[in-house]
Design an enzyme around this catalytic site. Structure first.
Site, PDB file in Angstrom:
ATOM      1  CG  ASN A 290      63.305  37.103  13.512  1.00  0.00           C
ATOM      2  OD1 ASN A 290      63.611  36.296  14.389  1.00  0.00           O
ATOM      3  ND2 ASN A 290      63.021  38.381  13.774  1.00  0.00           N
TER       4      ASN A 290
ATOM      5  CD  GLU B 226      62.409  43.581  10.254  1.00  0.00           C
ATOM      6  OE1 GLU B 226      62.001  42.595   9.647  1.00  0.00           O
ATOM      7  OE2 GLU B 226      62.586  43.585  11.489  1.00  0.00           O
TER       8      GLU B 226
ATOM      9  CB  SER C  32      53.123  42.175   7.087  1.00  0.00           C
ATOM     10  OG  SER C  32      52.779  42.389   8.444  1.00  0.00           O
TER      11      SER C  32
ATOM     12  CD  GLU D 166      59.592  41.311  17.605  1.00  0.00           C
ATOM     13  OE1 GLU D 166      60.327  40.317  17.701  1.00  0.00           O
ATOM     14  OE2 GLU D 166      58.664  41.391  16.765  1.00  0.00           O
TER      15      GLU D 166
ATOM     16  CE  LYS E 145      59.561  38.565  14.617  1.00  0.00           C
ATOM     17  NZ  LYS E 145      58.581  39.634  14.565  1.00  0.00           N
TER      18      LYS E 145
ATOM     19  CG  HIS F 202      63.706  42.386  15.359  1.00  0.00           C
ATOM     20  ND1 HIS F 202      62.556  42.709  16.033  1.00  0.00           N
ATOM     21  CD2 HIS F 202      63.319  41.837  14.181  1.00  0.00           C
ATOM     22  CE1 HIS F 202      61.517  42.367  15.279  1.00  0.00           C
ATOM     23  NE2 HIS F 202      61.958  41.837  14.152  1.00  0.00           N
TER      24      HIS F 202
ATOM     25  N   GLY G 290      54.369  42.109  12.032  1.00  0.00           N
ATOM     26  CA  GLY G 290      53.365  41.265  12.684  1.00  0.00           C
ATOM     27  C   GLY G 290      51.962  41.835  12.639  1.00  0.00           C
TER      28      GLY G 290
HETATM   29  P1  PGA Z   1      56.592  39.763  10.371  1.00  0.00           P
HETATM   30  O1  PGA Z   1      57.948  40.090  11.181  1.00  0.00           O
HETATM   31  O2  PGA Z   1      57.018  39.163   9.057  1.00  0.00           O
HETATM   32  O3  PGA Z   1      55.851  38.813  11.251  1.00  0.00           O
HETATM   33  O4  PGA Z   1      55.889  41.070  10.184  1.00  0.00           O
HETATM   34  C1  PGA Z   1      59.078  40.593  10.533  1.00  0.00           C
HETATM   35  C2  PGA Z   1      60.200  40.744  11.533  1.00  0.00           C
HETATM   36  O5  PGA Z   1      59.931  41.071  12.693  1.00  0.00           O
HETATM   37  O6  PGA Z   1      61.388  40.541  11.180  1.00  0.00           O
END
Ligand code: PGA
Length: 254
Positions: free
Chosen positions: A12, A170, A216, A100, A14, A98, A176
């Site tokens: 992803n 998630e 992560s 976000e 983003k 997601h 992140g």
């Molecule tokens: P990350 O994000 O691997 O940077 O923790 C995962 C995601 O948001 O799908």
């Protein structure tokens, strides 16, 4: 790895990568992952890079995903992207809900469910994300929160559509942050998700649905996470932005 379900590892990207950067990344991945057949490899670039990336992956085993999609078809919906537009670029998967999108853009379970139906109506596959915040986990509400999100985000799906849906667990506190859920924490929630799917859609469907872990994921923890009985892949953010780390996640998972 001896699992009935084929692993699916999606990057992803983003809101990152210009077209030129996106092409660099995907061309690097092609070199690294050309021979991988054991895992479904998906990249989800920003909309602006779909055209270039879709051309770059023709004839390879790398599949394309989008990061969100409108619940509506073509029409007067300023700023939105319809399924028919994604299909022009051979997009196969669409990430929905997601954290976000939920937290920053106010997406609700009901909206995610509508989008999931639109994704299926276009014969694409949704990757539906669920996950608790740190406060919710600390308050012992993980299963309640994930259970509610699951139920609400999958409303109206037929068992056949559910089978073609991918879920991503998630935990918001792991996205992140560099903090990964322990393998035990991940497996517990994944098993819970599968039990809920069995109750709602039947055992056979539940056994076939792939549930990714996200938060992560790195080359160093991929193998252990993917080795859990109910973890069927990964949704990778930060580590999917570099050829080396994403390629190593895929290779370490096989
Ligand atoms: P990350 O994000 O691997 O940077 O923790 C995962 C995601 O948001 O799908």
């Amino acid at each position: 790895m001896n699992k009935d379900r084929k692993l699916i590892i999606a990057g992803n990207w983003k809101m990152n990568k210009t077209v030129a950067e996106a092409l660099d990344l995907v061309n690097g991945l092609k070199m690294e992952l050309a021979t991988v057949k054991e895992v479904d490899v998906v990249v989800c670039p920003p909309f602006t890079a779909l055209d270039g990336v879709s051309k770059a992956v023709i004839g390879t085993n790398i599949k394309l995903g989008a990061q969100t999609m409108s619940e509506y078809g073509f029409g007067a919906y300023t700023g939105e992207i319809a399924a028919g537009m994604l299909k022009e670029f051979s997009v196969r998967y669409v990430i929905l809900g997601h954290s976000e999108r939920r937290q920053i853009f106010g997406e609700t379970d009901a909206l995610v469910a509508k989008k999931a139906l639109a994704v299926h109506a276009a014969s694409l596959k949704p990757i539906v994300c669920v996950g608790e915040t740190l406060a919710e986990r600390e308050a012992g509400q993980t299963e309640a929160v994930v259970g509610t999100q699951l139920k609400g985000s999958l409303v109206g799906l037929t068992p056949e559509q559910m089978e073609e849906t991918i879920l991503a667990y998630e935990p918001v506190w792991a996205i992140g942050t560099g903090k990964t859920a322990t393998t035990q924490q991940a497996q517990e929630v994944h098993a819970f998700i599968r039990a809920r799917l069995a109750a709602q859609f039947g055992e056979t469907v539940a056994k076939r649905v792939r549930v990714q872990y996200g938060g992560s994921v790195k080359p160093a923890n991929a193998r252990e996470l993917m080795g859990q009985p109910d973890v069927d892949g990964a949704l990778v953010g930060g580590a999917s932005l570099e050829v080396r780390s994403f390629a190593d996640i895929v290779k370490n998972s096989i």
